[in-house]
Design an enzyme around this catalytic site. Sequence first.
Site, PDB file in Angstrom:
ATOM      1  N   ASP A   1      -0.037   2.191   8.510  1.00 36.18           N
ATOM      2  CA  ASP A   1      -0.646   1.347   9.406  1.00 36.18           C
ATOM      3  C   ASP A   1       0.153   1.330  10.802  1.00 36.18           C
ATOM      4  O   ASP A   1      -0.442   1.017  12.074  1.00 36.18           O
ATOM      5  CB  ASP A   1      -1.084  -0.120   9.242  1.00 36.18           C
TER       6      ASP A   1
ATOM      7  N   THR B   1       4.332   2.315   5.807  1.00 36.14           N
ATOM      8  CA  THR B   1       3.016   1.948   5.789  1.00 36.14           C
ATOM      9  C   THR B   1       2.345   2.830   6.896  1.00 36.14           C
ATOM     10  O   THR B   1       2.899   3.182   7.798  1.00 36.14           O
ATOM     11  CB  THR B   1       2.915   0.359   6.173  1.00 36.14           C
TER      12      THR B   1
ATOM     13  N   GLY C   1       0.990  -1.226   0.132  1.00 39.61           N
ATOM     14  CA  GLY C   1      -0.128   0.078   0.068  1.00 39.61           C
ATOM     15  C   GLY C   1       0.914   1.191   0.015  1.00 39.61           C
ATOM     16  O   GLY C   1       1.800   1.127   0.557  1.00 39.61           O
TER      17      GLY C   1
ATOM     18  N   ARG D   1      -6.941  -2.815  10.322  1.00 33.23           N
ATOM     19  CA  ARG D   1      -7.314  -4.143  10.661  1.00 33.23           C
ATOM     20  C   ARG D   1      -7.039  -4.853  11.664  1.00 33.23           C
ATOM     21  O   ARG D   1      -7.555  -5.549  12.571  1.00 33.23           O
ATOM     22  CB  ARG D   1      -7.505  -4.777   9.297  1.00 33.23           C
TER      23      ARG D   1
ATOM     24  N   ASP E   1       5.754  -5.171   5.562  1.00 30.17           N
ATOM     25  CA  ASP E   1       6.368  -6.483   5.853  1.00 30.17           C
ATOM     26  C   ASP E   1       6.589  -7.501   4.907  1.00 30.17           C
ATOM     27  O   ASP E   1       7.280  -8.254   4.582  1.00 30.17           O
ATOM     28  CB  ASP E   1       5.761  -7.200   7.325  1.00 30.17           C
TER      29      ASP E   1
ATOM     30  N   ARG F   1       0.922  -5.154  -6.401  1.00 32.44           N
ATOM     31  CA  ARG F   1       1.296  -6.438  -5.384  1.00 32.44           C
ATOM     32  C   ARG F   1       1.560  -7.321  -6.620  1.00 32.44           C
ATOM     33  O   ARG F   1       0.756  -7.295  -7.719  1.00 32.44           O
ATOM     34  CB  ARG F   1       0.110  -6.466  -4.557  1.00 32.44           C
TER      35      ARG F   1
ATOM     36  N   ASP G   1       2.126  -0.885  11.569  1.00 33.06           N
ATOM     37  CA  ASP G   1       2.220  -2.366  12.247  1.00 33.06           C
ATOM     38  C   ASP G   1       3.398  -3.213  12.175  1.00 33.06           C
ATOM     39  O   ASP G   1       3.251  -4.392  12.031  1.00 33.06           O
ATOM     40  CB  ASP G   1       0.810  -3.194  11.564  1.00 33.06           C
TER      41      ASP G   1
END
Length: 319
Positions: free
Chosen positions: A127, A125, A11, A171, A103, A72, A129
């Site tokens: 996120d 990213t 993303g 998410r 990741d 992707r 995360d």
Amino acid sequence: MKTIGLLTSGGDAPGMNACIRAIVRTCVFNGVRVMGIRSGYDGLIKGDIYEMNVSSVADIIQRGGTILGSARSEEFRTPRGKKKAIGILSDFGIDSVIVMGGDGSFRGAKELSEAGIKTIGIPCTIDNDMGYTDYTIGFFTAVETVVDAISKIRDTSSSHGRGNVVEVMGRHCGDIALYAGLAGGAETIVVPEIDVNIEEITDKVISGKKRGKLHHIIILAEGVGNSYELAKAIEEKTDVTTKVTVLGHIQRGGNPSAFDRLLACQMGSKAVKLIMDERSGLALGMKSNHIFEMDLIEAVQVKHKFNTDLYEIARELSI
Ligand code: ATP
């Protein structure tokens, strides 16, 4: 002469362009040839590659998205796809690759590193995360976007005495909800890491209403529950009209914040210097305001730790 290829994958995240600029300019400054690979690993397999120079990255430090494009690629995960990619790198004389992404992109980078290509990963990213680093490039810009949205929603929420469920990205990682919820003064923050039952949410709305509170903002990380069902349940139990705002992809775009640009400049510069020092298979991160490097695979294996201290502060401040 060394030749570095760079790609953005997964993303997109605001700050990727500032990072591309930093990499290209550091290369040019140090006499290293630099090639842009379009559309992530997909473009690599297709040989969609061009030589970059100082001017290719002019006027992009402030722009969201990525001028290289992102994609992707399932093919790259296959042995055939990987072989193709390595062949293309050799055809273009590229001996090193800098990968900007999450990741999944880092796992791809490790494959290249094991095949003898010098590889460095830069965490990009929204996120946040990735557990090995305090922050990823793009995260704080996304937080700013959500805080700005919350402020606007509060204005209208207060005018009508309404509740509002604001659904944000994350998410599997509630950082955007947590940081934006705290900075935006939300009444309740619902994240995947912490169980919250509906009574806790509605009790807060009811007690707020009793003492004359005009707005009730509930931040919900996507995937934790259905925001429309949550809004309906709040309305039924509290008699407060509750609207839903799903922020969606607006969180991905926009001008990168100063913090994300600074992170991008430092990491882009460091990635090139590591390659010049013949280092490979490394992920860059930031801990306690310091840029560091560690093994790519060890990095992706570090589980993200939710900041319970911040969550507790948010609970205390939203009484
Ligand atoms: P985001 O956090 O934004 O989703 P990401 O980098 O984790 O970013 P992914 O879709 O997981 O996004 O990965 C991006 C690309 O990296 C994949 O499309 C694929 O080409 C490559 N990739 C992912 N996992 C692997 C793997 N295990 N081996 C080789 N390549 C991989």
